[in-house]
Every structure is written in C-alpha cells, then in structure tokens.
Scaffold this motif. Structure first.
Motif, PDB file in Angstrom:
ATOM      1  N   TRP A 281       0.840  -1.196   0.000  1.00 27.51           N
ATOM      2  CA  TRP A 281       0.000   0.000   0.000  1.00 27.51           C
ATOM      3  C   TRP A 281       0.871   1.241   0.000  1.00 27.51           C
ATOM      4  O   TRP A 281       2.012   1.226   0.449  1.00 27.51           O
ATOM      5  CB  TRP A 281      -0.967   0.001   1.187  1.00 27.51           C
ATOM      6  N   PHE A 282       0.334   2.316  -0.546  1.00 19.96           N
ATOM      7  CA  PHE A 282       1.043   3.591  -0.575  1.00 19.96           C
ATOM      8  C   PHE A 282       0.034   4.692  -0.863  1.00 19.96           C
ATOM      9  O   PHE A 282      -1.181   4.432  -0.947  1.00 19.96           O
ATOM     10  CB  PHE A 282       2.174   3.571  -1.618  1.00 19.96           C
ATOM     11  N   VAL A 283       0.518   5.925  -0.978  1.00 24.37           N
ATOM     12  CA  VAL A 283      -0.382   7.062  -1.172  1.00 24.37           C
ATOM     13  C   VAL A 283       0.173   8.020  -2.220  1.00 24.37           C
ATOM     14  O   VAL A 283       1.353   7.977  -2.567  1.00 24.37           O
ATOM     15  CB  VAL A 283      -0.614   7.863   0.136  1.00 24.37           C
ATOM     16  N   SER A 284      -0.714   8.885  -2.689  1.00 24.13           N
ATOM     17  CA  SER A 284      -0.315  10.081  -3.437  1.00 24.13           C
ATOM     18  C   SER A 284      -0.402  11.260  -2.470  1.00 24.13           C
ATOM     19  O   SER A 284      -1.506  11.665  -2.107  1.00 24.13           O
ATOM     20  CB  SER A 284      -1.252  10.346  -4.621  1.00 24.13           C
ATOM     21  N   TYR A 302       5.972   6.301  -3.151  1.00 24.70           N
ATOM     22  CA  TYR A 302       5.050   7.425  -3.251  1.00 24.70           C
ATOM     23  C   TYR A 302       4.649   7.588  -4.712  1.00 24.70           C
ATOM     24  O   TYR A 302       5.429   7.281  -5.617  1.00 24.70           O
ATOM     25  CB  TYR A 302       5.708   8.728  -2.776  1.00 24.70           C
ATOM     26  N   LYS A 303       3.433   8.072  -4.918  1.00 26.24           N
ATOM     27  CA  LYS A 303       3.037   8.444  -6.270  1.00 26.24           C
ATOM     28  C   LYS A 303       2.842   9.951  -6.310  1.00 26.24           C
ATOM     29  O   LYS A 303       2.265  10.539  -5.393  1.00 26.24           O
ATOM     30  CB  LYS A 303       1.740   7.764  -6.689  1.00 26.24           C
ATOM     31  N   LEU A 304       3.327  10.568  -7.381  1.00 26.61           N
ATOM     32  CA  LEU A 304       3.098  11.987  -7.599  1.00 26.61           C
ATOM     33  C   LEU A 304       1.914  12.113  -8.546  1.00 26.61           C
ATOM     34  O   LEU A 304       1.983  11.675  -9.704  1.00 26.61           O
ATOM     35  CB  LEU A 304       4.335  12.647  -8.205  1.00 26.61           C
ATOM     36  N   ALA A 305       0.817  12.690  -8.065  1.00 27.06           N
ATOM     37  CA  ALA A 305      -0.374  12.861  -8.893  1.00 27.06           C
ATOM     38  C   ALA A 305      -0.059  13.761 -10.080  1.00 27.06           C
ATOM     39  O   ALA A 305       0.825  14.619 -10.019  1.00 27.06           O
ATOM     40  CB  ALA A 305      -1.512  13.447  -8.064  1.00 27.06           C
ATOM     41  N   SER A 306      -0.798  13.579 -11.162  1.00 23.55           N
ATOM     42  CA  SER A 306      -0.572  14.370 -12.376  1.00 23.55           C
ATOM     43  C   SER A 306      -0.615  15.867 -12.090  1.00 23.55           C
ATOM     44  O   SER A 306       0.172  16.643 -12.640  1.00 23.55           O
ATOM     45  CB  SER A 306      -1.614  14.017 -13.433  1.00 23.55           C
ATOM     46  N   ALA A 307      -1.537  16.271 -11.224  1.00 21.31           N
ATOM     47  CA  ALA A 307      -1.683  17.694 -10.907  1.00 21.31           C
ATOM     48  C   ALA A 307      -0.454  18.264 -10.217  1.00 21.31           C
ATOM     49  O   ALA A 307      -0.268  19.485 -10.184  1.00 21.31           O
ATOM     50  CB  ALA A 307      -2.918  17.903 -10.038  1.00 21.31           C
ATOM     51  N   THR A 321      12.950  11.352   1.057  1.00 22.35           N
ATOM     52  CA  THR A 321      12.613  10.126   1.794  1.00 22.35           C
ATOM     53  C   THR A 321      13.379   8.922   1.260  1.00 22.35           C
ATOM     54  O   THR A 321      13.525   7.917   1.956  1.00 22.35           O
ATOM     55  CB  THR A 321      11.114   9.800   1.691  1.00 22.35           C
ATOM     56  N   GLY A 322      13.835   9.002   0.003  1.00 19.46           N
ATOM     57  CA  GLY A 322      14.539   7.886  -0.602  1.00 19.46           C
ATOM     58  C   GLY A 322      13.644   6.795  -1.142  1.00 19.46           C
ATOM     59  O   GLY A 322      14.126   5.816  -1.717  1.00 19.46           O
ATOM     60  N   LYS A 323      12.329   6.924  -0.986  1.00 18.23           N
ATOM     61  CA  LYS A 323      11.422   5.871  -1.451  1.00 18.23           C
ATOM     62  C   LYS A 323      11.178   5.990  -2.955  1.00 18.23           C
ATOM     63  O   LYS A 323      11.195   7.092  -3.509  1.00 18.23           O
ATOM     64  CB  LYS A 323      10.091   5.963  -0.704  1.00 18.23           C
ATOM     65  N   PRO A 324      10.950   4.851  -3.631  1.00 17.55           N
ATOM     66  CA  PRO A 324      10.650   4.897  -5.061  1.00 17.55           C
ATOM     67  C   PRO A 324       9.492   5.855  -5.347  1.00 17.55           C
ATOM     68  O   PRO A 324       8.563   5.985  -4.547  1.00 17.55           O
ATOM     69  CB  PRO A 324      10.269   3.453  -5.388  1.00 17.55           C
ATOM     70  N   LEU A 325       9.557   6.502  -6.507  1.00 14.97           N
ATOM     71  CA  LEU A 325       8.581   7.528  -6.867  1.00 14.97           C
ATOM     72  C   LEU A 325       7.956   7.216  -8.219  1.00 14.97           C
ATOM     73  O   LEU A 325       8.661   7.004  -9.205  1.00 14.97           O
ATOM     74  CB  LEU A 325       9.260   8.904  -6.911  1.00 14.97           C
TER      75      LEU A 325
END
Length: 483
Positions: A281-284, A302-307, A321-325
């Motif tokens: 699980w993860f979040v934007s 983490y996901k970067l939302a299009s906006a 944070t060093g986490k995959p993006l």
C-alpha cells in the motif's frame, strides 16, 4: 589519496561500519517536552544504507559511544542488525566483527568524526570522515566527505563504495527496473504490477476502506493506493466557505474535505490491515506536510499525482525520503515530464522512479487515451519502467496498455460506481477488477518470449497434415520440449 587507490580500496568493501553521532546525526542535543533525548537523522543517509545493500551487496553496521532508544529504532527501520551502542573502545570490537562475518580488514570500511574513532580507523581497509570532523581525524582518513555529519556524509561515502563495487559503469547503468522493499520488481519481463487506487473512494469511512482492501486482495491486485492531503493547504481559500451538499448534510467545502481525510488512527489501521493481508500500500501526497505525515508509515513508494508534476518542492520532499517515486503524467507536456525527470536525476542519477502515462479526464474518452504514448515514453526514457494510469470506462484498453509494454497499471477502484463522490464514476467495481487482473495475467502468458518454435502440441497435427516433414527437425523440437 588519488582516485585510483580510493577506487581500489572502495571496491573491496563488504561491510561499512559507521559512528552515529556526528555522522548519521548532526551531533546536536535535542530534548522533547518530557526531557527525553532526541536524535536528528538524515533520510538520505538511510537511503544510502538501502542502496549499499541493493547495489553493492554491502551491509552496514553501527558502532557508537552513545546509547539511545532513537539509535536502535533507526537501525531497526533500516534493517541494520550489526549494532553496538555505548562502546568506549571501538577498535577492540573489530576482531569479533571480522570473525562473525568472515571478513578481512581490507573488506571493512569505517566512517567517524571524533578521537574515539581513530583506533578503529587504523585497522580497517578504508576510512572516511564528514567535512566537519576534528582536524586530527581528517589528517588520518583515506577520504574526507564534502558533506557534514547528519547532512549526507554517510550517503556520499556509500555512493563512492557503490560506484567502485560496480566498477563496470556500463553494467551499473544497465540496471533496470525498481525493486520495492517487499521484493516485488517493476520492470520489463516481470509480471505487471497492478494497483487498485482506492484514492478518496472510501468517502471518509475506515470500514469502507477495509472492504475495498478485501476486494483488492480477492482480485489479486498487487497494491492499493490512497490519497493524502492537508485540506488547509490544498483547498484554495476562496473555496473554503462555499457550501456543498454531502452525504453528511450541507456543509462548507473545507469541512467536507476535512471529514473525508484520514488521520493517524485510520492510516495506522490500514497499515496493519494491509500487512496482515499481504498487499502493498502507498499514497499520493498532495503537499509536503502530507509527506511528513506519511513518513510515520513504511509504505513501498510514493506516487506523484498528475496535478503535482510541476510542484518541485513536493518532488524534492519525496526524494528526500529515498522511497521509489511514481510520476503520473496527465495534463502535462513532454517538456514538463522531462523537467521532472531532470530534477530527479539531478538529485540522484540512480534514484528509483517510474513513469505512468495518463490522461486526466474522468472518465476519459477513448480517442484521448493515446496509449501509443507508452512506447513513446519507453523510447524517451530507456531503462525507466513505464506504466499506465487509466481513467476510462471499460477494461480492454488497460489490458491493451500491457500488450504495449506497460510494466504497471493503475485503475480507480470502488465498491459501487453509483456511490456519492467525484471518482466513483471512472472507477472499476470488484468483479470488473477481478476480470482485469485475470485478463492481464492471461495476456502475459499468451505474449510468450517472441522466439518461434514448434510446440509439442503441434507435432501430431504436423505429421497428419504436412506432406513434406523433416524428421530431424521434428526430433530437435521433441528434444527441446523434453529439455
């Protein structure tokens, strides 16, 4: 010391030992309201530990003269098992550590900053210190970092070792894909990473969120994703007091957004629940404060939302944070995508990230899906996993994205498309998501390896139907099947 000798020393290192205060921290003294001692760790250094393990096969150990709960918690989070705290004579420990790991002195490095580090520095094969180390330490070490203690010096030294141990730069640059901390690999040739985006479709209900997680697990999705906002930051002030009709009655827009936002209790429950069920699980996050909030949890990325693709402050906070993006590219030009990628690579050329083709319309028209952008992005950014975040109705186009090379796909997920809320209409219901996962897995099986061969199932029809048969070739094909 010249770069050739440094490289020779660095490429032998299999264990990097580090001091804590003055290296992993800034050696500052901090206290909370209860008078408890705190430590200020650098997140980039933490990523250095993970990258050493992944890219160099080098483990990390901590030897510290101090002993604090914070040190042990940090080590536990980074999966560092070689931890020695409250040590006065660090050099005396080295023999036991070498015997335990079956290592020679030249296979061990140490980074420290103070007088009590000098003894062990004389015994190891490669030594380093931060830029603000004591002069006596700087005079002895093989390498003086450009960064200060607690400001990335460990990461700098770690990258030196990674580069040396991967001395064939072509092979190092050829590393592809992103491996998550759960062991899943997102890359060409790997099973498609399928994400059920719950987003805000929980409508502020933890019970609904858990039902959605249950359904995602039943559908055999790889991950569920949520969205996290700080309403006071993300909602324009001129919209705060605009009245809206909601399932909870008529209320101001800011109060509505607050009501649908999960907090610490809900996300702690989600974290436990996903781990129990074995789903990622993860979040934007939509603002930097939301990243700070989410760092309490050990999410896979983490996901970067299009906006947010042009929000460089937010991107930088995530990189820290060093986490995959994952970058989503709806409502964006190619130049804006290139700028975001350039920012990531300027931070760290090898930073783990991937790109999702997307069109930000809910639901999206077929003629605007532009799925051929998937191979376009693959060509533009070789080695970067490319995927698809879809907002269309129907499933076939998402399956088609996989045939075009998408290494991951994401679709909004809901219990019922008729539910109240902005994203439900463009979402997939549980039965549909089960079909989507099934069809993607069938397509992956059917795509094969692209090498022409005669299958065992074809040999019988060949003998019955062909006039001219090469018996040698038939035997070769049989041998291949048996092999």
């Amino acid at each position: 010391m010249n770069s050739i000798i440094l490289n020779e020393k660095a490429k032998q290192i299999q264990l990097l030992l580090t001091d804590c205060d003055g290296v992993l921290t800034d050696a500052g003294v901090y206290y909370n309201e209860f008078g408890e001692s705190l430590k200020k760790f650098n997140l980039r250094d933490g990523m250095g530990v993970e990258r050493l393990r992944k890219f160099a096969g080098t483990e990390t150990g901590i030897i510290s003269g101090e002993n604090s709960a914070a040190l042990h918690l940090r080590a536990e989070k980074l999966k560092i098992t070689e931890v020695h705290a409250g040590i006065k004579d660090k050099a005396a420990l080295l023999a036991g550590i070498m015997q335990k790991h079956n290592l020679q002195p030249e296979q061990i490095a140490f980074i420290g900053d103070d007088h009590n580090d000098l003894g062990i520095m004389q015994l190891v094969g490669f030594s380093a210190c931060p830029a603000d180390a004591l002069p006596a330490v700087q005079q002895q070490v093989d390498y003086i970092c450009k960064s200060k203690g607690g400001e990335g010096c460990f990461r700098e030294f770690a990258e030196l070792i990674i580069t040396a141990r991967n001395h064939n730069s072509d092979a190092y640059q050829a590393r592809k894909g992103v491996t998550l901390q759960t062991g899943r690999n997102i890359d060409k040739g790997q099973p498609c990473y399928i994400i059920a985006e719950i987003g805000i479709n929980h409508n502020g209900s933890l019970e609904t969120a858990k039902k959605l997680i249950d359904e995602a697990v039943a559908a055999k999705a790889c991950a569920v994703k949520f969205q996290k906002r700080t309403p006071e930051v993300c909602v324009p002030k001129d919209q705060w007091e605009v009245m809206r009709d909601t399932p909870w009655g008529r209320m101001s827009y800011i109060d509505y957004k607050r009501k649908t936002e999960f907090g610490i209790e809900e996300y702690a429950a989600i974290d436990r629940y996903c781990k129990e069920l074995g789903i990622d699980w993860f979040v934007s996050p939509w603002d930097t404060g939301s990243v700070d909030f989410m760092e309490q949890f050990d999410t896979v990325m983490y996901k970067l939302a299009s906006a947010c693709l042009t929000d460089f402050d937010l991107i930088k906070r995530i990189l820290f944070t060093g986490k995959p993006l994952m970058l989503s590219t709806g409502m964006s030009t190619m130049k804006e995508i290139e700028a975001a990628v350039a920012l990531i690579r300027s931070y760290d050329e090898a930073y783990p990230f991937f790109i999702a083709h997307s069109t930000s319309a809910y639901p999206c028209k077929l003629e605007e899906l532009n799925l051929n952008m998937i191979p376009t992005l693959m060509k533009k950014f070789p080695g970067v996993p490319i995927g698809y975040s879809g907002h269309e109705t129907g499933l076939s186009t998402t399956v088609a994205a996989v045939t075009l090379g998408a290494t991951f796909v994401e679709r909004h997920f809901t219990l019922d498309r008729a539910m109240w809320g902005s994203d439900h209409a463009a979402s997939v219901e549980p039965q549909g998501f089960q079909r989507l996962v099934r069809d993607i897995r069938d397509i992956e099986t059917a795509l094969g390896d692209g090498i022409k061969q005669v299958y065992e199932s074809e040999i019988g029809p060949m003998k019955r139907l062909r006039v001219h048969i090469n018996p040698v070739e038939v035997q070769v094909q049989k041998d291949k099947v048996l092999a």
